[in-house]
Write an enzyme that holds these catalytic residues in place. Structure first.
Site, PDB file in Angstrom:
ATOM      1  N   GLY A 192      -1.425  -0.697   1.231  1.00  0.00           N
ATOM      2  CA  GLY A 192      -2.396  -0.395   2.276  1.00  0.00           C
ATOM      3  C   GLY A 192      -1.726  -0.393   3.639  1.00  0.00           C
ATOM      4  N   CYS A 193      -2.354   0.271   4.578  1.00  0.00           N
ATOM      5  CA  CYS A 193      -1.741   0.401   5.905  1.00  0.00           C
ATOM      6  C   CYS A 193      -1.660  -0.929   6.629  1.00  0.00           C
ATOM      7  CB  CYS A 193      -2.480   1.448   6.733  1.00  0.00           C
ATOM      8  SG  CYS A 193      -4.270   1.202   6.846  1.00  0.00           S
ATOM      9  N   TYR A 194      -2.735  -1.699   6.613  1.00  0.00           N
ATOM     10  CA  TYR A 194      -2.676  -3.014   7.271  1.00  0.00           C
ATOM     11  C   TYR A 194      -1.671  -3.938   6.575  1.00  0.00           C
ATOM     12  CZ  TYR A 194      -6.992  -2.037  10.010  1.00  0.00           C
ATOM     13  OH  TYR A 194      -7.944  -1.536  10.870  1.00  0.00           O
TER      14      TYR A 194
END
Lengths: 340, 340, 340, 340
Positions: free
Chosen positions: C143-145
């Site tokens: 995921g990006c976070y």
């Protein structure tokens, strides 16, 4: 006096409510909506803290009855039916396009379908339009672009300083496109980008500009209009240019505009050399104007900034409603913007 | 081949460096600056990770010597002196205005002071301009607005489809105003707002547009130009409109533009109905075009989007330099933008 | 080698295509979509000029067959079925969440429904994760976070400098929320405003951060994560702070991070005193890092900037795919951002 | 009553004027400035249409004399000298930092130089601070970040629900950095980007947060504060988290905040599940709050949105001045924001 707002969950409805919260003579009555009926206003307009717990009702003759003024902020085509349920004792102010155009052919060409009719046009600054509003029971609020363009050019046309061949390029904030979610209106798409749309003579606000300006010019004004979606929430910055009539001087042009705005509470001609910015008018009912004579190109160039939701919609609606309700025209309408 | 960049700490210099980092044939040599000399590039362009530790040198003949090409990204008026110190064996590409205008009177009227001269004009797409660039040792990179407007209108004027009476309104990102901190360019001022500036016929890029288009039109093209500062870092969206010559048809207009872009690697005519957005060209050397005939208003309406720093400055500079260096014109230049 | 992209009309798919356009070893094959199948890519990603006329196909085993690598950019829950139709001879790189979490209970708690399984985790910088990717035929892109937070904190936890009690507040551009139009993602809503969402421990990326960091900390890392939607299209700026272990010194902290990034092509520790900005990494596969010891508060403070679509999704996907395809890890991935 | 504003050309001064234009009991008197003295206010705040022609005077005891209240919006360090020239019969409200901190050592550590002293602290919502303001003749307006953080956390600390170990990450609009042009505040730099600054325990507002909250917590509150510059003109969104005391329940937390805001006109606890956005409070004196118990991480998470120029500076100043002038606290202060 009490006002109802039909279509309170959209941007126009929200702006009417924001302004009415500071209006000393109008109390906020029923708030209605379509699919959002039943939900609290705070779910749609969380910035309107004092109204957060008000519940949206269905838009029906019953919920709108019993108000002194009803503001309609509905999708195009729905106003006539709602207005029909409200007697002449109620002032009805329509923020939609349904009753703006006098020419059925123009309506049909640009909007399609049957023309609903024509109501008194709510732009008091347009010569000849203030007095009829004082006795109106129905008002058609101008479109946001026509408001901007008309205010920028009526002095030049009325004074015979410009040829009836107008080019308009206007940048608008995205709230002008409304609140229905479409992919091209996503923040990811609009931030950092400017884009033209409905260019080439097809934008629906074109005939309304022509309708406003042609009588002043004494000839049919041809309008070439290109709208631009700019990466900002609010504001219209319209650049309007037409060939100068022979012999027009810069001083004559300036003095014409000075005279035109002198007694208008919401028109503001900036000092020479200062050009309008939409931030000057954010949240205000003011139009900021500047005009110059481009002597090399032989053109009048007028630039105007308004807030599309305030002077361009909700503020203009309340300004006209004030007149029709017998109140001072400026009542409850902010003159200053919110900046930076 | 090795390139030096004079004025590497500004936005134009930074964009040249960004593009050269992906250029397969040009190596980055000396980077020079004025007051920033001695500091690392990373303090000015932290996005250029691979060059962060490079130290800026003073802009002198010595530091710029020994390169195949020198890009000048200097304040107006400084290029002549720097170029004088570089022999004809070095290609000098000037991103400033000093050598763009052929007419000393136009220079004096718009810029003031003495005219420095004229160098080959770095817009290969402008008919007649590509071949001279192949043998040039000095190149004047066009201004960002003239690049946009010329690319939008040269097909119409060259084909005799439009009268020589052009109205241009162009929204630009703030990077076009450079990096010198001024109050009106602060983020607080520009975010959420659009503003006109240098309107009424005084913007310095006006005579450059006229210079480019008049020979094609076979008559002096009068340009009314209004620039608009839009709340975005990059991009120019220019709306250009001129009266259509009698009898022009939509099909003729479309086919003219299709033919004009057919062999041009960086010109892109969008499918009918799709209008340019600056996001389409962010960071790319591409110009996105659309044109329509507004039959009601009798006008050709052309809209173009470019990245003012890429096609409008640094990419255009490298495109012309490629030609002068004997490289394929497209070398190292991105065709696609970065979006959303 | 040839790549197919399933879900090419969304933001992740578009970014994979943008990067592959500059990838020297991977050719772009089939592009597929769901409801957009049949339309040209230019209608969805007009910035990808070279691919504008490519037509989107249906997402089926047939259209995806015959490629060396298939990138899945699909809504959560759809990857398993598509991957099942692709043999082990095809590298499948999933940008969705389906195969990221090892713990079925965490999956069920945060995502609901059945856990699809676990694939090799595509974050080569995370200690121990690079080598398995070299032989992987299935890859789960982080995921990006979690990408941002893991890169910011793995050095501190791996070196035992921080207590396993992590607070993360991360501002993200709106493209992280995808392209499905929702009212709260409209430009009108997000411009000029920052808002928290999914706060209080409910964001789905929380367990993924814990999964990555706990093994390095040698203890379960508790993560308090607050995401913030910021008015920008791209970028994540994550502030990560955990109590410093007793006796940690600023020099020790700095040297730990210097050592951690030394051989990593995409990790960049900024000079002391310079804090990350998302503009440094726009469109790049780079993570910009800074770390400090707040001695008054007794805390390690690490800040990281990435582009959520590049290093946070598409760039990370290609980086891992490069490894699995036997290519140099950096192939085709930009190190520098696009700014200003 | 009449008010003078010293430093009227800056953002704080402009916001005080914007609010006073709607204040029913305070008339706008002298407007003073330093280098801008002699110029019209419209050159600095063109959004304040009704005041555009007012000329800025020099900041001297003479120009400020004869007003009931003088608002100081001056650079740090200048307030003491100006206030010394104004007798106790004049209420002096200082928007600068000079008189905020009680502890000279904290002043010296974070600001350097000699401590000017301490004035009554203008945050009526902070327990124990409203009554002293009613009799104050000197008021120190809180910093914008401390206003936000204190309002978010005072209920939790006062009720003993959180450990005195506070982490704050706050995104701020650029107007908080003032109007002096600096390269890093240019629109080109800030649009599309978020960046941390003054991180790692060095921001000057840190000791002010500790000063406000420690007495309520009954122990020294340690604050780890990371400010983030966000691409918006106005607004602060602060995420504040501290370990929950053992046994705290979500209901207890919610009820504590409900009780804390119940009688506060400018504090608004949002419905459960709705998180603050800065657009909710743009131009308003309201603070929008939400709080949650993250039971996995064992933390209280409070998020607050304010307008840094309104509640965070000018609105807070007027709110406190109202009290000191014997007016109702809410006089002339907007409760609703301007959105979208």
């Amino acid at each position: 006096m009490r006002a109802a707002i039909a279509g309170a969950s959209g941007y126009a409805g929200g702006e009417i409510l924001r302004l009415l919260l500071s209006h000393p003579e109008i109390e906020i009555g029923a708030l209605t909506a379509a699919s959002s009926a039943g939900s609290p206003l705070g779910a749609h307009h969380p910035h309107l803290a004092p109204l957060a717990d008000r519940v949206l009702l269905d838009t029906t003759p019953g919920t709108l009855a019993g108000h002194d003024v009803v503001f309609l902020a509905l999708p195009h085509g729905q106003s006539a039916a709602v207005a029909a349920g409200l007697g002449d004792g109620t002032l009805v102010v329509d923020c939609g396009a349904d009753f703006r155009l006098a020419d059925p052919a123009a309506w049909e060409h640009f909007y399609g379908g049957a023309h609903a009719g024509t109501w008194p046009y709510g732009l008091p600054e347009l010569p000849g339009h203030r007095d009829p509003l004082r006795t109106a029971t129905r008002i058609a609020v101008p479109g946001c672009y026509p408001t901007a363009v008309t205010l920028a050019m009526f002095p030049a046309f009325a004074a015979g300083l410009a040829e009836p061949d107008l080019v308009v390029v206007a940048a608008s904030g995205t709230s002008g496109a409304g609140r229905s979610p479409k992919p091209n209106l996503l923040g990811s798409e609009v931030m950092g980008s400017a884009t033209a749309y409905a260019a080439g003579g097809v934008h629906r606000h074109t005939p309304e500009m022509e309708q406003n300006l042609s009588p002043l010019a004494g000839a049919p004004v041809r309008v070439s209009f290109t709208p631009v979606l700019a990466p900002m929430s609010r504001g219209i910055l319209a650049t309007c240019t037409a060939p100068a009539k022979p012999g027009v001087t810069p001083r004559e042009l300036r003095e014409t505009y000075e005279a035109a705005v002198k007694d208008e509470p919401f028109l503001r001609l900036l000092p020479e050399g200062q050009w309008p910015a939409t931030s000057m008018t954010l949240g205000a009912n003011t139009a900021a104007l500047q005009v110059a004579l481009d002597e090399r190109a032989g053109r009048v160039v007028a630039v105007v900034a308004i807030d599309n939701l305030t002077k361009g919609t909700a503020g203009g609606a309340i300004q006209s409603a004030n007149l029709a309700l017998g109140l001072p025209e400026e009542t409850g309408l902010p003159l200053n913007g919110v900046a930076p």
